[in-house]
Scaffold this motif. Structure first.
Motif, short mmCIF file in Angstrom:
data_model
loop_
_atom_site.label_atom_id
_atom_site.label_comp_id
_atom_site.label_asym_id
_atom_site.label_seq_id
_atom_site.Cartn_x
_atom_site.Cartn_y
_atom_site.Cartn_z
N HIS A 1 -38.88 -29.00 -74.70
CA HIS A 1 -38.98 -27.68 -74.06
C HIS A 1 -40.38 -27.09 -74.05
CE1 HIS A 1 -38.00 -23.57 -72.89
NE2 HIS A 1 -38.67 -23.14 -73.95
N HIS A 2 -41.10 -27.20 -75.17
CA HIS A 2 -42.35 -26.45 -75.29
C HIS A 2 -43.48 -27.37 -75.76
CE1 HIS A 2 -40.70 -26.66 -79.23
NE2 HIS A 2 -41.43 -25.71 -79.78
N ALA A 3 -44.71 -26.85 -75.69
CA ALA A 3 -45.90 -27.68 -75.95
C ALA A 3 -45.89 -28.36 -77.32
CB ALA A 3 -47.16 -26.84 -75.78
N PRO A 4 -45.48 -27.69 -78.41
CA PRO A 4 -45.57 -28.34 -79.73
C PRO A 4 -44.78 -29.64 -79.86
CG PRO A 4 -45.34 -25.97 -80.00
CD PRO A 4 -45.13 -26.24 -78.55
N VAL A 5 -43.76 -29.87 -79.03
CA VAL A 5 -43.00 -31.13 -79.17
C VAL A 5 -43.90 -32.34 -78.94
CG1 VAL A 5 -40.84 -30.06 -78.44
CG2 VAL A 5 -42.25 -31.24 -76.74
N TRP A 6 -44.98 -32.15 -78.16
CA TRP A 6 -45.86 -33.27 -77.85
C TRP A 6 -46.81 -33.58 -79.00
CZ3 TRP A 6 -44.28 -36.10 -73.98
CH2 TRP A 6 -43.42 -35.51 -73.05
N GLN A 7 -46.74 -32.79 -80.08
CA GLN A 7 -47.45 -33.09 -81.31
C GLN A 7 -46.54 -33.74 -82.34
OE1 GLN A 7 -50.77 -32.64 -81.37
NE2 GLN A 7 -50.53 -31.91 -79.26
N ASP A 8 -45.26 -33.89 -82.00
CA ASP A 8 -44.30 -34.54 -82.89
C ASP A 8 -44.37 -36.04 -82.65
OD1 ASP A 8 -42.08 -35.70 -84.11
OD2 ASP A 8 -40.68 -34.12 -83.52
N PRO A 9 -44.89 -36.80 -83.60
CA PRO A 9 -45.08 -38.24 -83.37
C PRO A 9 -43.79 -38.99 -83.13
CG PRO A 9 -45.44 -37.71 -85.68
CD PRO A 9 -45.34 -36.41 -84.95
N HIS A 10 -42.67 -38.50 -83.68
CA HIS A 10 -41.39 -39.18 -83.49
C HIS A 10 -40.86 -38.95 -82.07
CE1 HIS A 10 -41.69 -40.05 -87.65
NE2 HIS A 10 -41.41 -38.82 -88.06
N PHE A 11 -41.04 -37.74 -81.56
CA PHE A 11 -40.63 -37.47 -80.18
C PHE A 11 -41.46 -38.31 -79.22
CE2 PHE A 11 -41.40 -34.91 -76.28
CZ PHE A 11 -40.12 -34.94 -75.76
N VAL A 12 -42.76 -38.38 -79.46
CA VAL A 12 -43.64 -39.19 -78.60
C VAL A 12 -43.25 -40.66 -78.69
CG1 VAL A 12 -46.02 -39.94 -78.22
CG2 VAL A 12 -45.53 -37.53 -78.72
N ARG A 13 -42.96 -41.13 -79.90
CA ARG A 13 -42.55 -42.55 -80.07
C ARG A 13 -41.23 -42.80 -79.34
NH1 ARG A 13 -44.09 -47.33 -80.13
NH2 ARG A 13 -45.87 -46.56 -81.33
N LEU A 14 -40.31 -41.84 -79.37
CA LEU A 14 -39.04 -41.98 -78.67
C LEU A 14 -39.28 -42.25 -77.18
CD1 LEU A 14 -35.79 -41.31 -79.08
CD2 LEU A 14 -36.44 -39.23 -77.87
N LEU A 15 -40.18 -41.47 -76.58
CA LEU A 15 -40.46 -41.63 -75.15
C LEU A 15 -41.26 -42.89 -74.87
CD1 LEU A 15 -41.22 -37.93 -74.21
CD2 LEU A 15 -39.24 -39.28 -73.55
N GLU A 16 -42.17 -43.23 -75.76
CA GLU A 16 -42.94 -44.46 -75.57
C GLU A 16 -42.02 -45.67 -75.65
OE1 GLU A 16 -47.16 -46.42 -77.12
OE2 GLU A 16 -46.52 -44.47 -77.83
N ASN A 17 -41.09 -45.64 -76.59
CA ASN A 17 -40.10 -46.72 -76.67
C ASN A 17 -39.26 -46.80 -75.40
OD1 ASN A 17 -40.98 -47.28 -79.24
ND2 ASN A 17 -39.18 -46.50 -80.29
N ALA A 18 -38.87 -45.62 -74.89
CA ALA A 18 -38.05 -45.60 -73.67
C ALA A 18 -38.81 -46.20 -72.49
CB ALA A 18 -37.63 -44.16 -73.36
N LEU A 19 -40.11 -45.95 -72.42
CA LEU A 19 -40.90 -46.54 -71.35
C LEU A 19 -41.02 -48.05 -71.52
CD1 LEU A 19 -43.71 -43.95 -70.57
CD2 LEU A 19 -42.07 -44.93 -68.97
N HIS A 20 -41.21 -48.50 -72.76
CA HIS A 20 -41.23 -49.95 -73.01
C HIS A 20 -39.90 -50.58 -72.57
CE1 HIS A 20 -44.93 -51.08 -74.99
NE2 HIS A 20 -44.89 -49.98 -75.73
N TRP A 21 -38.81 -49.92 -72.92
CA TRP A 21 -37.47 -50.41 -72.55
C TRP A 21 -37.32 -50.48 -71.04
CZ3 TRP A 21 -33.63 -47.21 -70.23
CH2 TRP A 21 -32.34 -47.77 -70.17
N ALA A 22 -37.85 -49.45 -70.36
CA ALA A 22 -37.75 -49.40 -68.90
C ALA A 22 -38.64 -50.45 -68.23
CB ALA A 22 -38.14 -48.00 -68.42
N ILE A 23 -39.84 -50.61 -68.74
CA ILE A 23 -40.83 -51.48 -68.10
C ILE A 23 -40.58 -52.95 -68.41
CG2 ILE A 23 -43.27 -52.13 -68.16
CD1 ILE A 23 -43.88 -49.10 -68.45
N ASP A 24 -40.19 -53.22 -69.65
CA ASP A 24 -40.07 -54.62 -70.11
C ASP A 24 -38.72 -55.22 -69.75
OD1 ASP A 24 -42.55 -54.22 -71.14
OD2 ASP A 24 -41.86 -53.85 -73.18
#
Length: 283
Positions: free
Chosen positions: A260-283
């Protein structure tokens, strides 16, 4: 004295009517968006060779999560640099044509709200996914302002109801779902972590999906009542999914109601969740 009192009362009534009208307009915009135009000109995109391409789409015609969108973009650029991806950022729908879409490995609806694509562009995106592409949605991309059945059925699998208002942002524990066995999606994520967000409430559990993470819905205040709305004092129950995924035809979709808000993008686990999702989508 009577004249002064009459002027005061009329002024107060006018102010109340203005506030009610403004609130009604805001609620309408949140639910329906105000589509002004659809961009149809295909953009000039220089796709680098040997780099998987990601389309980061942040257009809004409904409520705009501006701070979150702005905070997300450098994070996605950093992901791209770490992983050798090419991220094309846009808020124009012209890229949603069959020729250019097929060059992207994944499309991210980055807090996109309202009706952001015309009929032809919606058809191009649905065909892209069903033919093997991937669509990821973040937070506002799951609200009820899109009015697109294919999107609601295949990305969300549920219909948005509301979000809490008092308090709007709440910290709680996010749990990885024990049924998730895909190591790409769970890589470098702890079994549980604390996260503060605006927790979306859907009318039902998402259908036809596999849940990646959930919260305990009994540990948040889910009341979304406001002004004349008095039927939103309910949640999704103890098991409250906040990220899920599925296959659609030959393609994939992933959605998380977090973001929802800017501070979530400083949460390393939230960022890792999305990075994993992109790996899952791309690979």
């Amino acid at each position: 004295m009577k004249k002064v009192a009459k002027v005061f009362l009329y002024s107060l009534l006018g102010l109340i009517l203005l506030l009610v009208a403004s609130a009604g307009l805001f609620i309408y915009k949140v639910k329906n968006g105000f589509p002004v135009s659809y961009e149809t000109e295909p953009p000039a995109i220089d796709f680098p060779a040997n780099k998987p391409a990601v389309l980061l789409f942040s257009k809004t015609t409904g409520y705009r999560h501006g701070e979150s969108i702005d905070a997300s973009k450098p994070v996605f650029r950093q992901m791209a640099e770490r992983n050798g991806w090419f991220v094309y950022e846009t808020e124009e729908g012209g890229a949603f044509n069959p020729e250019q879409l097929k060059q992207f490995r994944a499309v991210v609806f980055n807090n996109s709200t309202g009706r952001v694509l015309n009929d032809e562009q919606q058809q191009a995106l649905s065909q892209y996914v069903e033919a093997g592409g991937a669509l990821l949605g973040i937070h506002g991309s799951g609200d009820d302002s899109h009015h697109w059945p294919w999107y609601e059925n295949n990305l969300l699998g549920a219909r948005f109801s509301h979000h809490p208002l008092n308090p709007q942002l709440q910290p709680t524990t996010v749990h990885l779902d024990t049924t998730t066995t895909d190591s790409t999606l769970t890589r470098q994520l702890p079994p549980a972590w604390t996260h503060t967000d605006e927790w979306y409430v859907f009318f039902t559990q998402p259908e036809g999906v596999r849940v990646l993470s959930h919260i305990d819905g009994d540990k948040i205040v889910a009341n979304g009542n406001v002004l004349l709305i008095n039927d939103k004092n309910f949640g999704m129950g103890k098991y409250h999914p906040v990220a899920w995924y599925r296959t659609v035809g030959q393609g994939k979709t992933f959605y998380t109601s977090m973001g929802h808000h800017a501070p979530v993008w400083q949460d390393p686990h939230f960022v890792r969740l999305l990075e994993n999702a992109l790996h899952w989508a791309i690979d």
